[in-house]
Design an enzyme around this catalytic site. Sequence first.
Site, PDB file in Angstrom:
ATOM      1  CD  GLU A 123      -4.420  -3.129   6.635  1.00  0.00           C
ATOM      2  OE1 GLU A 123      -5.635  -3.320   6.749  1.00  0.00           O
ATOM      3  OE2 GLU A 123      -3.902  -2.020   6.786  1.00  0.00           O
ATOM      4  CD1 TRP A 155      -7.336  10.744  10.954  1.00  0.00           C
ATOM      5  CD2 TRP A 155      -8.112   8.753  11.599  1.00  0.00           C
ATOM      6  NE1 TRP A 155      -6.264   9.931  11.110  1.00  0.00           N
ATOM      7  CE2 TRP A 155      -6.684   8.694  11.495  1.00  0.00           C
ATOM      8  CE3 TRP A 155      -8.804   7.613  11.972  1.00  0.00           C
ATOM      9  CZ2 TRP A 155      -5.959   7.538  11.773  1.00  0.00           C
ATOM     10  CZ3 TRP A 155      -8.091   6.451  12.243  1.00  0.00           C
ATOM     11  CH2 TRP A 155      -6.684   6.453  12.153  1.00  0.00           C
ATOM     12  CD  GLU A 199      -8.342   0.407   2.905  1.00  0.00           C
ATOM     13  OE1 GLU A 199      -7.186   0.150   2.512  1.00  0.00           O
ATOM     14  OE2 GLU A 199      -8.672   0.345   4.090  1.00  0.00           O
ATOM     15  NE  ARG A 215      -9.257  -2.670   3.735  1.00  0.00           N
ATOM     16  CZ  ARG A 215      -8.254  -3.078   4.513  1.00  0.00           C
ATOM     17  NH1 ARG A 215      -7.884  -4.338   4.513  1.00  0.00           N
ATOM     18  NH2 ARG A 215      -7.612  -2.223   5.279  1.00  0.00           N
ATOM     19  NE  ARG A 225      -1.828   1.967   3.570  1.00  0.00           N
ATOM     20  CZ  ARG A 225      -2.276   2.281   4.787  1.00  0.00           C
ATOM     21  NH1 ARG A 225      -3.482   1.871   5.185  1.00  0.00           N
ATOM     22  NH2 ARG A 225      -1.509   2.970   5.629  1.00  0.00           N
ATOM     23  CG  ASP A 270      -6.943   3.465   3.529  1.00  0.00           C
ATOM     24  OD1 ASP A 270      -6.763   2.842   4.585  1.00  0.00           O
ATOM     25  OD2 ASP A 270      -8.036   3.996   3.225  1.00  0.00           O
ATOM     26  CE1 TYR A 294      -4.244   5.660   6.012  1.00  0.00           C
ATOM     27  CE2 TYR A 294      -4.370   5.910   8.392  1.00  0.00           C
ATOM     28  CZ  TYR A 294      -4.252   5.098   7.274  1.00  0.00           C
ATOM     29  OH  TYR A 294      -4.135   3.741   7.426  1.00  0.00           O
ATOM     30  CG  HIS A 324      -8.208   6.669   6.457  1.00  0.00           C
ATOM     31  ND1 HIS A 324      -8.695   7.167   7.638  1.00  0.00           N
ATOM     32  CD2 HIS A 324      -7.674   5.483   6.753  1.00  0.00           C
ATOM     33  CE1 HIS A 324      -8.439   6.319   8.616  1.00  0.00           C
ATOM     34  NE2 HIS A 324      -7.817   5.282   8.119  1.00  0.00           N
ATOM     35  CD  GLU A 369     -10.132   0.584   7.680  1.00  0.00           C
ATOM     36  OE1 GLU A 369      -9.338   0.097   6.853  1.00  0.00           O
ATOM     37  OE2 GLU A 369      -9.822   1.516   8.425  1.00  0.00           O
TER      38      GLU A 369
END
Length: 402
Positions: free
Chosen positions: A339, A402, A236, A283, A147, A210, A159, A212, A262
């Site tokens: 991951e 975030w 992602e 995820r 990643r 990602d 991030y 995020h 996630e």
Amino acid sequence: MNITQVKVIVTNPGRNFVTAKIETSEGISGVGDATLNGRELAVATYLSEHVAPMLIGRDAFAIEDTWQLMSRASYWRRGPVQTAAQSAIDMALWDIKGKALGVPVYQLLGGRCRTGVMAYTHAGAAEISETIDDLQMFIEQGYHAVRLQCGVPGVPDVYGVDRDTSTQPGAGTERPYVEGWDTSAYLGVVPKLFEAAREAVGFGTHLLHDVHHRLTPSEAGWLGKRLEDHRLFWLEDALASDYQSAYRLVRQHTTTPLAVGEVFTSLVDCEQLIREQLIDYVRASAVHAGGLTGLRKIAAFAEPYQVKTGCHGAADMSPITMAAALHFGVSTHNVGIQERALHPEEADDVFPHAYTFSDGYLDPGEAPGLGVDIDEALAERYEYRRGYLPVVRLRDGTLTNW
Ligand code: CS2
Ligand code: MG
């Protein structure tokens, strides 16, 4: 074999972890991860006050019935706190059953359908050149998937970019650490990151990114389209996934594979995303989506829609979740990737485990059960410390995801 005790162990070997340890009448115990990053004690209390008392005396082999009991007995459904508690109990019961029958849990889930689970790790630095250096280092370590994240000009503390651990998510800070964000500057730099990466390593390594949760559907559609020539393995969390239908617009604009989930705690969070094939990877993880039982229900629903899993595996879930993910990972057909964020050394000491990494693949090992345990004496030495996840503000101070 009946459940005689449910211990809840909170420890902080580098970051907070919450563990459920189930003892049984036959002297066999099992462990489950109940870590909810930034809200650990909420789950610990939910487990000890609301779950443990109703499990005492129950058949430790009745995994599905216990899962259904924890889903329905609270009346209030799903959500991160109660599902993390349910997940921990589920993992511990699978651990017990494997140990009692003398087999690794993956044998109870259908046996191996692959020799190992392809892993990806994180390369992230302020400068693109430094991220590429990390990428090349990880390729030398055997990874086939990495990643990539990089800094955003003019934006402090973005991030996924290595920083002083005192502000890393999971290490926790006494008050929420405020990160910055600027979507326009971010969209200007990410295509450059992947141009440089493909220039440096070609197309032999899978590259992931990602976002995020920070873009609007049209911004995500633009970015996905812009990255198509770099053939990402996945983009992602392009959007916050509260409104699953928002992914329709992204899907209409790009063929870049999309991953999300996630934060999902059940199939309800992703049923439309999967049924409408709005994503390519889900995820969900064992610790947040109902343990191995919950994860299997999501994977089974996703299989006919050609959606694969790519379980979350950040350092803020314990080695118990990693172990569970690998038993799931070697025995479930539509698993895509796993991951792998490394835990602090002291965490690996508190949670001795049988899983291994070699030549880019992870393996759960052959130990009976999940092949992971908690060293309670060592765990006691690491005191819980409240730790907040960061928050993000735009240049004008507006809070965003975030
Ligand atoms: C990240 C996570 O690994 C990832 O994909 O999204 O590290 C996430 O930031 C943390 O798990 C939040 O606790
Ligand atoms: Mg993520």
